[in-house]
Write a protein that holds these residues in place. Structure first.
Motif, mmCIF file in Angstrom:
data_model
loop_
_atom_site.group_PDB
_atom_site.id
_atom_site.type_symbol
_atom_site.label_atom_id
_atom_site.label_comp_id
_atom_site.label_asym_id
_atom_site.label_seq_id
_atom_site.Cartn_x
_atom_site.Cartn_y
_atom_site.Cartn_z
ATOM 1 N N MET A 1 42.946 35.922 10.264
ATOM 2 C CA MET A 1 43.889 36.175 9.171
ATOM 3 C C MET A 1 44.842 34.988 9.029
ATOM 4 S SD MET A 1 46.723 39.218 8.759
ATOM 5 C CE MET A 1 45.524 40.464 8.283
ATOM 6 N N THR A 2 45.084 34.573 7.756
ATOM 7 C CA THR A 2 46.049 33.518 7.492
ATOM 8 C C THR A 2 47.437 34.125 7.364
ATOM 9 O OG1 THR A 2 45.853 33.713 5.104
ATOM 10 C CG2 THR A 2 44.294 32.244 6.219
ATOM 11 N N ILE A 3 48.444 33.254 7.349
ATOM 12 C CA ILE A 3 49.795 33.774 7.177
ATOM 13 C C ILE A 3 49.951 34.439 5.811
ATOM 14 C CG2 ILE A 3 50.743 31.593 6.310
ATOM 15 C CD1 ILE A 3 53.320 32.315 7.860
ATOM 16 N N ALA A 4 49.287 33.862 4.777
ATOM 17 C CA ALA A 4 49.338 34.500 3.462
ATOM 18 C C ALA A 4 48.708 35.882 3.521
ATOM 19 C CB ALA A 4 48.627 33.630 2.427
ATOM 20 N N GLY A 5 47.602 35.978 4.281
ATOM 21 C CA GLY A 5 46.953 37.274 4.438
ATOM 22 C C GLY A 5 47.826 38.266 5.171
ATOM 23 N N PHE A 6 48.505 37.799 6.212
ATOM 24 C CA PHE A 6 49.404 38.684 6.958
ATOM 25 C C PHE A 6 50.529 39.180 6.057
ATOM 26 C CE2 PHE A 6 53.323 39.235 9.428
ATOM 27 C CZ PHE A 6 52.935 40.284 10.242
ATOM 28 N N LEU A 7 51.122 38.271 5.286
ATOM 29 C CA LEU A 7 52.212 38.670 4.401
ATOM 30 C C LEU A 7 51.715 39.576 3.295
ATOM 31 C CD1 LEU A 7 54.176 35.299 4.142
ATOM 32 C CD2 LEU A 7 54.692 37.269 5.586
ATOM 33 N N CYS B 1 47.832 30.645 13.340
ATOM 34 C CA CYS B 1 48.323 31.183 14.615
ATOM 35 C C CYS B 1 49.499 32.123 14.393
ATOM 36 C CB CYS B 1 48.718 30.037 15.535
ATOM 37 S SG CYS B 1 49.455 30.568 17.097
ATOM 38 N N LEU B 2 50.411 31.751 13.502
ATOM 39 C CA LEU B 2 51.591 32.571 13.246
ATOM 40 C C LEU B 2 51.202 33.931 12.685
ATOM 41 C CD1 LEU B 2 54.663 32.668 13.324
ATOM 42 C CD2 LEU B 2 54.695 31.575 11.065
ATOM 43 N N ALA B 3 50.213 33.943 11.804
ATOM 44 C CA ALA B 3 49.733 35.219 11.281
ATOM 45 C C ALA B 3 49.172 36.084 12.402
ATOM 46 C CB ALA B 3 48.672 34.975 10.218
ATOM 47 N N GLU B 4 48.411 35.459 13.306
ATOM 48 C CA GLU B 4 47.863 36.209 14.435
ATOM 49 C C GLU B 4 48.974 36.719 15.349
ATOM 50 O OE1 GLU B 4 45.188 33.439 16.164
ATOM 51 O OE2 GLU B 4 43.720 33.560 14.516
ATOM 52 N N LEU B 5 50.042 35.913 15.527
ATOM 53 C CA LEU B 5 51.173 36.367 16.326
ATOM 54 C C LEU B 5 51.848 37.576 15.684
ATOM 55 C CD1 LEU B 5 52.898 33.000 17.356
ATOM 56 C CD2 LEU B 5 51.629 34.557 18.838
ATOM 57 N N GLY B 6 51.932 37.568 14.363
ATOM 58 C CA GLY B 6 52.506 38.709 13.675
ATOM 59 C C GLY B 6 51.713 39.978 13.929
ATOM 60 N N GLU B 7 50.386 39.869 13.852
ATOM 61 C CA GLU B 7 49.543 41.040 14.113
ATOM 62 C C GLU B 7 49.628 41.469 15.577
ATOM 63 O OE1 GLU B 7 48.153 43.027 12.213
ATOM 64 O OE2 GLU B 7 48.225 41.962 10.291
ATOM 65 N N THR B 8 49.717 40.495 16.465
ATOM 66 C CA THR B 8 49.862 40.826 17.894
ATOM 67 C C THR B 8 51.129 41.634 18.123
ATOM 68 O OG1 THR B 8 48.671 38.823 18.573
ATOM 69 C CG2 THR B 8 50.090 39.866 20.220
ATOM 70 N N THR C 1 56.964 41.077 9.658
ATOM 71 C CA THR C 1 56.819 40.318 8.414
ATOM 72 C C THR C 1 58.049 39.465 8.137
ATOM 73 O OG1 THR C 1 55.412 42.037 7.482
ATOM 74 C CG2 THR C 1 56.426 40.512 5.936
ATOM 75 N N ALA C 2 59.223 40.065 8.304
ATOM 76 C CA ALA C 2 60.453 39.322 8.036
ATOM 77 C C ALA C 2 60.605 38.142 8.975
ATOM 78 C CB ALA C 2 61.647 40.264 8.151
ATOM 79 N N VAL C 3 60.280 38.334 10.260
ATOM 80 C CA VAL C 3 60.415 37.237 11.220
ATOM 81 C C VAL C 3 59.393 36.147 10.922
ATOM 82 C CG1 VAL C 3 60.276 36.580 13.651
ATOM 83 C CG2 VAL C 3 61.390 38.726 13.005
ATOM 84 N N VAL C 4 58.137 36.535 10.706
ATOM 85 C CA VAL C 4 57.084 35.546 10.426
ATOM 86 C C VAL C 4 57.439 34.728 9.195
ATOM 87 C CG1 VAL C 4 54.704 35.314 9.621
ATOM 88 C CG2 VAL C 4 55.210 36.742 11.611
#
Length: 400
Positions: free
Chosen positions: A1-7, A33-40, A52-55
Motif C-alpha cells: 500500500m502507498t501512502i496515498a492508498g493508506f490515506l 514504508c510510511l503507509a505500511e507503518l500506518g497500517e502496522t 491517518t492524522a499522524v502519517v
C-alpha cells in the motif's frame, strides 16, 4: 500500500477526511514504508483517525539518519565525561531543587523506594532539569528510523508505541518532540518505556512527561523500581585500593563486601568498609591512576536505564553530590589520551594477532577488549587494569 492508498482507505473509513486526503502524489520508498507503518499501527490497536492524522503530518528527516550513522571520531575519557556532567552548576541547582520539590520527591520515594537525589540526578543528566527536551518531531524521527533497514524492527515498535501514546490523549502529535532517536520528556523515556512505566501522578487524567513534573518523576521512580531498585542501599561508593593490588579483579566479578574488605580496600577516606551482607563489583574507569569504585545492585539498575558505565557512575556521583557529599578523593586524571576509533581498531587487531581475544574487532572499547588488555598487561609486566593507556599502546606499536 502507498501512502496515498493508506490515506484514501482512511478517507473511506472517515468520509470527512476525503476531500483533503484523496490527492495523489508520486510514491517514494519512504512513502511506501510510511503507509505500511500506518497500517502496522492500526493493526496494533491505534485508531485509524489517529494513524491517518499522524502519517499525514510526517516527513522524512535526513538529519536523523546522519546522527544515527555518525560515530564519534574519538572516545571520551572518563575525566571529560564526568566533569562535563557533574559540575558545580548542576550540583548547586540539584541541591536547590531538592528543597523546592521536597514534598514531591518524598512522595516518589515512599511509593517506589528511590531517593530524591537519584531522581534529580537522572533528571539533571537527561534534560538538565527540564531545560532541554529535544526539538525533533518524535513521529517524524521514529518513522525515519523505522524506514531505515539498520534498526527497523526496534524503531517500528517505538513508532507504534508513540502513536498509542498520542491515541490515548497524552499529548498531541504536533507537540510530541524529543531527541533524534525518539526519547521524550523530562526524563527522556522511549515510547515503549512510556507505555509500560509512565503514570498519572498529578491526577489530571493524562500521563504527561513533558508538562507535568509529578508525572515525570513518579514515572522515573516506577521505572527504576520495576528494574529492582533496592531502597536499602546506595549505588556504590568510591574506595581506596591497597598498594600492589591485583587489578585483574576489576573485571566485573561480584564478591561479598567482606571479601573486598579482607583485601585491604577501604572507603575513600581510608576507613574500613562496613560489614554489610552485600555483593559488589570493582570498577576502575580511568585505569589504575584514577578513582576506584565498588558498585552494588543499584548500579546495575542504573545501567538498565543507560548501558554506559560512565553514565551510571555519573548518576551515582551526582546523586551523592546533590545529597551533600564532596568530590572524589581521587579525581580522574585529565592527561589520558582520547583514543580514536581507528586506534581502538588497531589495538584490537594487535591483541588478536598476539593471541588475546578482544571479541568483535569493531573499534568499540567493550568488556571483551578490556579483558584482552588485562591478559596482555599481565603477560608484559604492566598493571593489569584493562585500560588502554600509553604503555599498552606503545607495547603493541600504536602511535599516540
Amino acid at each position: 500500500m502507498t501512502i496515498a492508498g493508506f490515506l484514501a482507505t482512511s478517507a473511506m473509513v472517515n468520509p470527512a477526511m476525503a476531500q483533503s486526503q484523496t490527492q495523489t502524489q508520486p510514491t517514494s520508498d519512504f512513502d511506501q514504508c510510511l503507509a505500511e507503518l500506518g497500517e502496522t499501527a492500526v493493526r496494533a490497536g491505534v485508531s485509524r483517525e489517529t494513524a491517518t492524522a499522524v502519517v499525514a503530518g510526517v516527513e522524512q528527516i535526513e538529519r536523523v539518519i546522519e546522527l544515527d550513522r555518525k560515530q564519534p571520531e574519538f572516545t571520551t575519557t572518563f575525566a571529560d565525561y564526568l566533569n562535563r556532567r557533574v559540575n558545580e552548576s548542576r550540583i548547586q541547582q540539584g541541591r536547590e531543587l531538592l528543597k523546592t520539590h521536597r514534598d514531591l520527591l518524598n512522595r516518589v520515594t515512599r511509593e517506589t523506594g528511590v531517593p530524591g537525589p537519584y531522581l534529580l540526578a537522572f533528571w539533571g543528566l537527561e534534560t538538565n532539569f527540564g531545560s532541554y527536551f529535544g526539538k525533533m518531531s518524535v513521529p517524524g524521527s521514529l518513522a525515519t528510523l523505522a524506514c531505515d533497514e539498520r534498526r527497523s524492527e526496534f524503531f517500528t515498535r517505538q513508532w507504534v508505541a508513540a502513536l498509542q501514546i498520542i491515541d490515548e490523549g497524552a499529548i498531541p502529535a504536533e507537540q510530541m518532540e524529543g531527541s533524534w532517536a525518539g526519547a521524550m520528556g523530562h526524563v527522556q523515556f522511549m515510547p515503549t518505556v512510556f507505555l509500560e512505566h509512565a503514570v498519572d501522578a498529578d491526577g489530571d487524567g493524562r500521563r504527561d512527561l513533558w508538562n507535568s513534573l509529578p508525572d515525570a518523576l513518579m514515572s522515573a521512580g516506577h521505572f527504576l523500581e520495576s528494574m529492582g531498585w533496592n531502597g536499602d542501599y546506595r549505588w556504590g561508593r568510591e574506595v581506596l585500593l591497597p598498594e600492589n593490588f591485583d587489578y585483574r579483579l576489576s573485571d566485573g566479578r561480584e564478591l561479598p563486601l567482606a571479601k573486598w574488605r579482607e583485601m585491604g580496600i577501604t572507603d575513600a577516606f581510608g576507613r574500613p568498609l562496613a560489614r554489610e551482607d552485600i555483593d559488589a563489583s570493582l570498577l576502575v574507569p580511568a585505569g589504575h591512576r584514577g578513582p576506584a569504585f565498588l558498585v552494588y545492585h543499584n548500579f546495575d539498575v542504573i545501567m538498565g536505564w543507560n548501558r554506559s558505565e560512565f553514565y551510571a557512575i555519573a548518576v551515582g556521583h551526582l546523586a551523592d553530590r546533590i545529597a551533600g557529599a564532596g568530590g572524589l578523593q581521587v579525581p580522574p586524571p585529565e592527561d589520558l589520551p582520547a583514543l580514536s576509533r581507528q586506534q581502538i581498531l588497531d589495538l584490537q587487531q594487535a591483541l588478536a594477532s598476539r593471541g588475546y581475544d578482544p571479541g568483535p574487532i569493531d573499534g568499540i572499547l567493550g568488556s571483551g577488549t578490556r579483558s584482552a588488555i588485562r591478559e596482555f598487561q599481565k603477560a608484559n609486566d604492566l598493571v593489569a587494569d584493562g585500560y588502554p593507556g600509553i604503555p599498552v599502546l606503545n607495547a603493541v606499536g600504536i602511535d599516540t
